[in-house]
Design an enzyme around this catalytic site. Sequence first.
Site, short mmCIF file in Angstrom:
data_model
loop_
_atom_site.label_atom_id
_atom_site.label_comp_id
_atom_site.label_asym_id
_atom_site.label_seq_id
_atom_site.Cartn_x
_atom_site.Cartn_y
_atom_site.Cartn_z
N GLY A 121 0.81 -1.22 0.00
CA GLY A 121 0.00 0.00 0.00
C GLY A 121 0.84 1.26 0.00
O GLY A 121 1.70 1.44 0.85
N GLY A 126 -0.27 4.47 0.37
CA GLY A 126 -1.00 5.63 0.90
C GLY A 126 -0.12 6.43 1.85
O GLY A 126 1.11 6.33 1.82
N VAL A 156 -2.20 -7.80 -3.89
CA VAL A 156 -1.83 -8.90 -3.00
C VAL A 156 -3.07 -9.74 -2.73
O VAL A 156 -4.11 -9.22 -2.31
CB VAL A 156 -1.22 -8.38 -1.69
CG1 VAL A 156 -0.90 -9.54 -0.76
CG2 VAL A 156 0.03 -7.57 -1.99
N GLU A 210 -17.88 18.14 3.09
CA GLU A 210 -17.17 18.88 2.06
C GLU A 210 -17.85 18.72 0.69
O GLU A 210 -17.98 19.68 -0.07
CB GLU A 210 -15.70 18.44 2.02
CG GLU A 210 -15.01 18.88 3.32
CD GLU A 210 -13.54 18.49 3.45
OE1 GLU A 210 -12.84 19.16 4.21
OE2 GLU A 210 -13.12 17.51 2.81
N ASP A 239 -4.96 3.35 8.40
CA ASP A 239 -6.37 3.01 8.59
C ASP A 239 -6.62 1.55 8.94
O ASP A 239 -7.53 1.23 9.70
CB ASP A 239 -7.17 3.31 7.30
CG ASP A 239 -7.44 4.79 7.12
OD1 ASP A 239 -6.94 5.60 7.94
OD2 ASP A 239 -8.15 5.14 6.17
N ALA A 286 -5.33 10.83 7.75
CA ALA A 286 -3.95 10.91 7.26
C ALA A 286 -2.93 11.03 8.39
O ALA A 286 -1.88 10.38 8.36
CB ALA A 286 -3.81 12.10 6.31
#
Lengths: 432, 432
Positions: B15, B17, B83, B174, B306, B323
């Site tokens: 990952g 991120g 994966v 948002e 996460d 984040a």
Amino acid sequence: MNIPKTSFQRIVIVGGGFAGISLAKKLSKQEVQVVLLDKHNYHTFQPLLYQVSTGGLEPDSIAYPIRKILKDYPNFYFRLANVLEIDSVNKNLKTDIGYLKYDYLVLATGSTTNFFGNKEIEKNSMTMKTIPQSLNLRSLILENFEQALLTDSLDEQDALMNFVIVGAGPTGVELAGALAEIKKGILPKDYPDLDTRRAQINLIQAGDRVLKEMSREASDKAEDFLEKLGVNVWKNVRVTGYDGKNVSTNNTNISFETATLIWAAGVKGKTIKGMDGENYLTKSCRLRVNEYNQVKGCNDIFAVGDVACMESQDYPFGHPMMAQPAMQQGLHLGDNLLNMIEKKPLKPFIYKDKGSMATIGRNKAVVDLPRYKFQGVFAWFVWMFVHLYFLIGFRNRAVVFINWVYNYIRFDREARLIIRPYKKNRYIFKNY
Amino acid sequence: MNIPKTSFQRIVIVGGGFAGISLAKKLSKQEVQVVLLDKHNYHTFQPLLYQVSTGGLEPDSIAYPIRKILKDYPNFYFRLANVLEIDSVNKNLKTDIGYLKYDYLVLATGSTTNFFGNKEIEKNSMTMKTIPQSLNLRSLILENFEQALLTDSLDEQDALMNFVIVGAGPTGVELAGALAEIKKGILPKDYPDLDTRRAQINLIQAGDRVLKEMSREASDKAEDFLEKLGVNVWKNVRVTGYDGKNVSTNNTNISFETATLIWAAGVKGKTIKGMDGENYLTKSCRLRVNEYNQVKGCNDIFAVGDVACMESQDYPFGHPMMAQPAMQQGLHLGDNLLNMIEKKPLKPFIYKDKGSMATIGRNKAVVDLPRYKFQGVFAWFVWMFVHLYFLIGFRNRAVVFINWVYNYIRFDREARLIIRPYKKNRYIFKNY
């Protein structure tokens, strides 16, 4: 289709390219109803598609919402629609969102890739006439390198890293140059565990020179630039087949093994059922028009831009299929349509050739103006300036400008993103 | 997989991120071999996905090529791979491009949308966790208005122009704010022949306030901002079903007819076969980790971001799935992995809460810092500054900045382009 019927004459424009948009703008303040139909909701600045394919620009910065172009015009209607058939007797259009009557019809449908009837090449090759096609090519180029990492076979790696471009017009030349720069500047850093020096860019041309629509001087210099960048330029070679792996040519000694054939060898007019007979069309599927852009044999149907073929003494096969003639015809037809409605005489279209240009790489471009021809760094700046100037919208210009400055300073192209994978050729190699 | 075997320990990160990239950067100059696997070749800056969906930003400017992040690091390998399974006994990964052995495995797979088992909603709703999903939503929003033009039925028009957003976390808030601004600033100009005042934005929240992870002050102000923008905020309402047309809720008096349900009501960890048993997972599918981010019961498998749930006194249900914890855990684990290899003691992770923020619209944001809370214009500038700061890459920052300045001055969002049509709901209405 829900378009109100008014006392104004209804002009239906099919296509929001250079010709259609120029015409729409010209009619903006007039007492006519204008309906613009396009299957995209945006205008595409096609000359920069190759930069989208090669990660230099984001697609959004060379597209512009058509509704925004038309937003301040009264009596204007846009519909996202695919026109299926023209009934010229009843002055009626059949589209995928319903029927629409017209008083005057303007076909500005542009052009599409011409495979000259070769179904195998059509099936297996990549093209670059629309933004989705250009994004597919971007994905495929990047996927090829990712895939090359997965095999130990040098033959497979070579095929995956071999880019064969057919047709050395501006699109082919610009794409070849951009790929050569990627090979030199980006691949060694991005793929340290792959011998990217083996990557090849082959540009194949059936004629005896590149950029054959330009001056001999420009052709020679462009070829010189391409060779300096490491592009293999093949002239007098005609590609005859491509099965997804092997490219065959009219010369039995010349063939290529590649996962990526990009077909930029020709375009043809994009016609619509009802106007697609031999009465109407030239060999390259363009609609024969008279000097008023009136489709021959029709009184109230016009064609402008790539799809129109206006044969004249200077241009016996019609004007070049490029932005300039399209824009000029669009503007000119605007005047003539108003003349027609007001029963005034029409004025013949006269093309003003403002020149042509192509860029090969950083600091390398060729420019033919009517009086001057020049090549190199200055030509490259002129090329950039002209392209920025003709882009629609301040935001697009600013974003393109930032990208160019950044790419120039950093020798980089950061939009090398596989956002929608394109797996057309992904499984052709076995050892994987 | 063709990754050379060296004398260095091999750390495989799954990952790219915030967590995975932070960890990779931390390990960049160390004597370890790092293999980063991701199914995209780019890092996504997820906090700005809603601006891609609403035409404010191009996708390319919130994505960054992973290979470019890693390019100067020796001993680094990236592979575009999915994966499929973890064999923790043999320390082996099964992927769609082959098998890979690891010495240490770090799962930084992030999160995915949580439909809480409701298959009908999963099938019919839109999500916004990846760039392709965000682009699909962009296309659908625009297609809805194009389609609304084609019907005379006000009910159909209303359903097409009704946007139902489920979940009033930062994403939902948002997005609702952005849609409200589009309704006010863009729709009347783009669709003069449609009564776009009828467009609705409904934001539905199961709890009793919006932005429930933030302070009461921020929640109240955000709700106030939303209502000023014309968003209908529904609290204490739980959406129970959506068949592609009708939204049902736990309150029989409240239902909606809409072509577009956006599900932003929850996320869950993205797990991989072999580590997906109840031994490993919490209710929200996150991997239970100890204070060293070590997956419970495993010695050489770690999870960050996460997908990791580190239960502690301050965070009994793990850290927020955002984040900040991801980046901090990635950096911290980098140190611990090196400690582990050098047989030094590990250090427990301590989360430093730097605050949280959300933007509702122009000049309207809410910011909770550990010591200060503020809302309004200044908060909005802070929000923009922080997001620009954390974006990776100068070009991305420049392009996003230009877009924001342009959008602010012109009250505009020019990327309202349907580049890849998304037809999921296109034919649900009959009278068309």
